[in-house]
Design an enzyme around this catalytic site. Sequence first.
Site, mmCIF file in Angstrom:
data_model
loop_
_atom_site.group_PDB
_atom_site.id
_atom_site.type_symbol
_atom_site.label_atom_id
_atom_site.label_comp_id
_atom_site.label_asym_id
_atom_site.label_seq_id
_atom_site.Cartn_x
_atom_site.Cartn_y
_atom_site.Cartn_z
ATOM 1 N N SER A 41 0.670 -0.836 -0.548
ATOM 2 C CA SER A 41 -0.195 0.060 -0.386
ATOM 3 C C SER A 41 0.680 1.428 0.054
ATOM 4 C CB SER A 41 -1.096 -0.094 1.008
ATOM 5 O OG SER A 41 -0.530 -0.289 2.662
ATOM 6 N N ASP A 52 -3.265 6.288 12.492
ATOM 7 C CA ASP A 52 -2.144 5.386 10.988
ATOM 8 C C ASP A 52 -0.506 6.234 11.016
ATOM 9 O OD1 ASP A 52 -0.954 4.724 8.832
ATOM 10 O OD2 ASP A 52 -2.870 4.709 8.054
ATOM 11 N N HIS A 79 1.612 4.950 6.154
ATOM 12 C CA HIS A 79 1.243 5.220 5.199
ATOM 13 C C HIS A 79 1.141 7.160 5.273
ATOM 14 C CE1 HIS A 79 -1.434 1.668 5.125
ATOM 15 N NE2 HIS A 79 -0.599 1.281 4.410
#
Length: 426
Positions: free
Chosen positions: A160, A405, A408
């Site tokens: 990702s 998070d 990311h």
Amino acid sequence: MSLAPSQSTAMKPSKGKLPISVVTVIICSFAFIALLYTDTSRSLFKLKSCPRTSPVKKSKDRAAGDNLRNFQMDDRFEFDPEECTVNTGKWMFNKTFKPLYTDRSCPYLDRQVSCVKNGRRDTDYRRWEWQPDDCTLPRFNPELALKKLRGKRLLFVGDSLQRGQWQSFVCLVEWIIPEDKKSMKQGRSHSVFRAKEYDATIEFYWAPFLIESNTDDHIIVDPKKRILKVDSIDKHAKHWGGVDFLVFNTYVWWMSGLRLKTLWGSFANGEEGYEELDTPIAYKIGLKTWANWIDSNINPNKTRVFFTTMSPTHTRSEDWNNTEGLKCFNETKPVLKKKYWGSGSDKRMMSVVASIGKKMKVPVTFINITQLSEYRIDAHASVYTETGGKLLTEEQRADPLHHADCIHWCLPGVPDTWNRIFLAYL
């Protein structure tokens, strides 16, 4: 009117005048000195700035229109990776800098990385520019990027984080392309953006470990149930043929524990027959499988291979001496301490990549983004993201220790700098 050769007066200088031959010598001497100075200046100042501007195509998008007025091509010198160490430098705040896109203007961004759209109010993290110590990194030029990709395929392969780099690249170029001359086809594993006028594609292929695993297609949340088939890659690699530019990454999925379940041969026996290996050892075996496939299947005269180094995580605020912090939550500035290195980057894993790369027959260009990204504790998605396809609730946002998070990156943001480096190498 010319003088006759027989006239002796032709060789005698008139009073107060230099003979023609002397004048000629003097003029030639000055010309030689000027030429020498010009060549010397060229060599001494080959990295000096010579700003040039070039028109870019108009777009109906208002944000892109603002970028057209603010964007200046920064191809001030021919970038030479052998003379520039891009991973050593510092982040400089530039309050006048505007990204080429926003998470509202680019329609191809996942909600996971659309931080401002998801409620993040501070935007200074977008205005930090990476400045290497010994050169200037050219600005990203969307026209130049598309010209380099004319008639070619660019494929990002990985997890990702690599998808974030792919989306960044697409958003950096798509705004100068008219609506009827671009398209996007999203797939479960393979997604393709097409720039029709350039006959070019910018693609992403999902393979978080590069090699095959039982968590590729249907993600297994519990890391203890994941099994890596470290000697098998063909299931994924069959989609990589015929590509002109391949950009790989794999790191963060390997960091799910000190030991990983690995398997040689078939998955037919389920969990039976696996062996637990230390993470760096499993990583090394998996990357060797990838390297062997590259060396056996890639023609370096037709395909260029790149590898994006590990993207650091920032889940431990004590690393940057913020003992009151909650991971990367509420961080608004980069770490300014030179050569900062946190616990989110494993140097053993980085050395594995370097050692395998050196032994490969097919040359691999490493996009070394680890050190420069280490400083950017401020640029992660934090609580302005989604999980399980849904935006975090207010209750979840109030609990950053469990929900922030710090893996990311917000877009626009740090991956745009990765692509500046990539385009400079390209």
